[in-house]
Design a protein around this motif. Structure first.
Motif, PDB file in Angstrom:
ATOM      1  N   UNK A  62       0.880  -1.168   0.000  1.00 32.96           N
ATOM      2  CA  UNK A  62       0.000   0.000   0.000  1.00 32.96           C
ATOM      3  C   UNK A  62       0.920   1.222   0.000  1.00 32.96           C
ATOM      4  N   UNK A  63       0.786   2.072  -0.985  1.00 33.02           N
ATOM      5  CA  UNK A  63       1.709   3.198  -1.126  1.00 33.02           C
ATOM      6  C   UNK A  63       1.003   4.510  -0.778  1.00 33.02           C
ATOM      7  N   UNK A  64       1.630   5.256   0.109  1.00 32.45           N
ATOM      8  CA  UNK A  64       1.165   6.600   0.464  1.00 32.45           C
ATOM      9  C   UNK A  64       2.295   7.552   0.088  1.00 32.45           C
ATOM     10  N   UNK A  65       1.991   8.500  -0.771  1.00 28.72           N
ATOM     11  CA  UNK A  65       3.050   9.371  -1.285  1.00 28.72           C
ATOM     12  C   UNK A  65       2.954  10.777  -0.706  1.00 28.72           C
ATOM     13  N   UNK A  66       4.056  11.265  -0.162  1.00 24.42           N
ATOM     14  CA  UNK A  66       4.151  12.664   0.241  1.00 24.42           C
ATOM     15  C   UNK A  66       4.434  13.507  -1.005  1.00 24.42           C
ATOM     16  N   UNK A  67       3.785  14.653  -1.155  1.00 24.15           N
ATOM     17  CA  UNK A  67       4.025  15.488  -2.341  1.00 24.15           C
ATOM     18  C   UNK A  67       5.441  16.072  -2.380  1.00 24.15           C
ATOM     19  N   UNK A  68       6.085  16.131  -1.243  1.00 18.93           N
ATOM     20  CA  UNK A  68       7.474  16.580  -1.143  1.00 18.93           C
ATOM     21  C   UNK A  68       8.084  15.895   0.077  1.00 18.93           C
ATOM     22  N   UNK A  69       9.410  15.936   0.199  1.00 20.87           N
ATOM     23  CA  UNK A  69      10.079  15.241   1.294  1.00 20.87           C
ATOM     24  C   UNK A  69       9.823  15.955   2.616  1.00 20.87           C
ATOM     25  N   UNK A  70       9.193  15.250   3.553  1.00 22.39           N
ATOM     26  CA  UNK A  70       8.887  15.813   4.864  1.00 22.39           C
ATOM     27  C   UNK A  70       9.828  15.298   5.947  1.00 22.39           C
ATOM     28  N   UNK A  71      10.541  14.215   5.673  1.00 21.79           N
ATOM     29  CA  UNK A  71      11.452  13.649   6.655  1.00 21.79           C
ATOM     30  C   UNK A  71      11.054  12.233   7.044  1.00 21.79           C
ATOM     31  N   UNK A  72      12.045  11.496   7.540  1.00 25.69           N
ATOM     32  CA  UNK A  72      11.829  10.100   7.919  1.00 25.69           C
ATOM     33  C   UNK A  72      10.762   9.964   9.000  1.00 25.69           C
ATOM     34  N   UNK A  73      10.827  10.826  10.016  1.00 22.78           N
ATOM     35  CA  UNK A  73       9.855  10.766  11.097  1.00 22.78           C
ATOM     36  C   UNK A  73       8.453  11.078  10.627  1.00 22.78           C
ATOM     37  N   UNK A  74       8.323  12.041   9.713  1.00 25.92           N
ATOM     38  CA  UNK A  74       7.008  12.374   9.164  1.00 25.92           C
ATOM     39  C   UNK A  74       6.424  11.189   8.407  1.00 25.92           C
ATOM     40  N   UNK A  75       7.276  10.456   7.680  1.00 21.17           N
ATOM     41  CA  UNK A  75       6.814   9.269   6.963  1.00 21.17           C
ATOM     42  C   UNK A  75       6.339   8.194   7.930  1.00 21.17           C
ATOM     43  N   UNK A  76       7.051   8.039   9.036  1.00 21.94           N
ATOM     44  CA  UNK A  76       6.652   7.080  10.063  1.00 21.94           C
ATOM     45  C   UNK A  76       5.271   7.439  10.612  1.00 21.94           C
ATOM     46  N   UNK A  77       5.060   8.713  10.894  1.00 21.69           N
ATOM     47  CA  UNK A  77       3.775   9.147  11.448  1.00 21.69           C
ATOM     48  C   UNK A  77       2.645   8.946  10.449  1.00 21.69           C
ATOM     49  N   UNK A  78       2.902   9.215   9.178  1.00 22.97           N
ATOM     50  CA  UNK A  78       1.887   8.985   8.149  1.00 22.97           C
ATOM     51  C   UNK A  78       1.509   7.512   8.080  1.00 22.97           C
ATOM     52  N   UNK A  79       2.517   6.656   8.085  1.00 24.37           N
ATOM     53  CA  UNK A  79       2.256   5.219   8.034  1.00 24.37           C
ATOM     54  C   UNK A  79       1.490   4.719   9.240  1.00 24.37           C
ATOM     55  N   UNK A  80       1.849   5.221  10.420  1.00 24.30           N
ATOM     56  CA  UNK A  80       1.179   4.793  11.653  1.00 24.30           C
ATOM     57  C   UNK A  80      -0.287   5.208  11.669  1.00 24.30           C
ATOM     58  N   UNK A  81      -0.578   6.374  11.111  1.00 29.37           N
ATOM     59  CA  UNK A  81      -1.970   6.856  11.087  1.00 29.37           C
ATOM     60  C   UNK A  81      -2.832   6.032  10.138  1.00 29.37           C
ATOM     61  N   UNK A  82      -2.243   5.503   9.078  1.00 33.53           N
ATOM     62  CA  UNK A  82      -3.009   4.737   8.098  1.00 33.53           C
ATOM     63  C   UNK A  82      -3.046   3.239   8.395  1.00 33.53           C
ATOM     64  N   UNK A  83      -2.175   2.783   9.282  1.00 32.92           N
ATOM     65  CA  UNK A  83      -2.064   1.339   9.556  1.00 32.92           C
ATOM     66  C   UNK A  83      -3.307   0.807  10.262  1.00 32.92           C
ATOM     67  N   UNK A  84      -3.695  -0.408   9.935  1.00 29.01           N
ATOM     68  CA  UNK A  84      -4.871  -1.040  10.533  1.00 29.01           C
ATOM     69  C   UNK A  84      -4.501  -2.165  11.506  1.00 29.01           C
ATOM     70  N   UNK A  85      -3.223  -2.480  11.614  1.00 27.16           N
ATOM     71  CA  UNK A  85      -2.791  -3.599  12.442  1.00 27.16           C
ATOM     72  C   UNK A  85      -2.789  -3.299  13.928  1.00 27.16           C
ATOM     73  N   UNK A  86      -2.823  -4.363  14.733  1.00 28.53           N
ATOM     74  CA  UNK A  86      -2.703  -4.225  16.182  1.00 28.53           C
ATOM     75  C   UNK A  86      -1.256  -3.967  16.592  1.00 28.53           C
TER      76      UNK A  86
END
Length: 292
Positions: A62-86
């Protein structure tokens, strides 16, 4: 590795932040998806200039694309918000982390922990400078938290999703999210464990820049202290300045029989730094109270 029944039944979200990792991301996604687990793979494309997002999607992520580079931590936060796992598993997209180690991390997590960090073993550091810096971070974090910290900056980790999301607002957008999240879990009284892992040499060029990021890592050292327990940083400095003031006062009293302005300055500075530590401690407590 034989999988336990608990691990097999668990819903796992593997979050992979990636920027210009087209050379490796496809293989990384495929090896993760090949595991006999109920998992989803989320690749957060942090403003890549290459085909990282397309390759990840073709490989089954599942790919979530940032329109520009926000940083490694920002990518982690985006992924965590979209994740459905326990359970959330964070790993790099550059091929350094072995997908099979996911099972070890999750299995250790289910033994009663809230966060399990993949602790890189000797020889796994990228170079001598980074290895030395990481050893210093580990020592400082151990001092600040009162718990043995084996690898403060490792980005390969498994965590209970609901507890990780408590601290999302604390996490920086840069590379220091592992440091912040680990110290936040210690501060909250959650159980943190370390699982030994070996990492491979990354493919391609590291995004870490020695001069700029070296300065930033020095700032992280102070951030660790102020995030966890500011008085452990402020109190020793205050005591040192107070002892210097006492020493200077003793010298001027015996040599000139007077109390000098320098002594007054040192004593005042010592008191101010200690009071700043007390205020910072109260702010830190309020910050964690908000997360609760």
């Amino acid at each position: 590795m034989k999988l336990s029944e608990e691990v097999v039944k668990l819903k796992i979200s593997v979050v992979i932040p990636a920027k210009n990792e087209a050379a490796t991301i496809g293989t990384v996604v495929e090896t993760v998806r090949a595991l006999a687990l109920d998992l989803e793979v989320i690749v957060v494309d942090d403003g890549s200039d290459d085909d990282t997002g397309i390759i990840s999607s073709v490989a089954g992520a599942i790919v979530i694309k940032h329109p520009y580079s926000k940083g490694n931590g920002a990518a982690i936060k985006t992924g965590a918000r979209h994740a459905k796992g326990d359970v959330l598993v964070f790993m790099d997209g550059d091929g350094q982390h072995d997908a099979d180690s996911i099972v070890k991390l999750v299995d250790r997590l289910l033994s009663g922990h809230d966060l399990v960090v993949g602790s890189r073993q000797r020889g796994s550091q990228a170079n001598v400078w980074r290895g030395t810096a990481n050893r210093f971070y580990n020592w400082l974090a151990t001092y600040m938290s009162g718990h043995k910290v084996s690898d403060l900056t490792s980005g390969f980790r498994a965590v209970r999703a609901e507890k990780f999301r408590e601290f999302i607002y604390l996490l920086p957008n840069g590379f220091s999210y592992p440091t912040t999240s680990t110290m936040a879990f210690f501060r909250a009284g959650y159980s943190v464990a370390y699982e030994p892992i070996h990492v491979a040499k990354r493919v391609g060029t590291s995004h870490i820049r020695p001069l700029k990021d070296g300065t930033r890592f020095v700032l992280i050292i102070f951030k660790i202290g102020t995030l966890y327990s500011p008085l452990k940083i402020f109190a020793p400095i205050s005591l040192l300045i107070f002892m210097l003031g006492m020493g200077w006062y003793g010298y001027t009293l015996s040599a000139f029989d007077k109390f000098t302005n320098m002594s007054a300055l040192l004593f005042t500075s010592s008191a101010m730094i200690f009071l700043m530590g007390l205020i910072s401690e109260q702010i830190t407590m309020l910050m964690y109270k908000r997360s609760e």
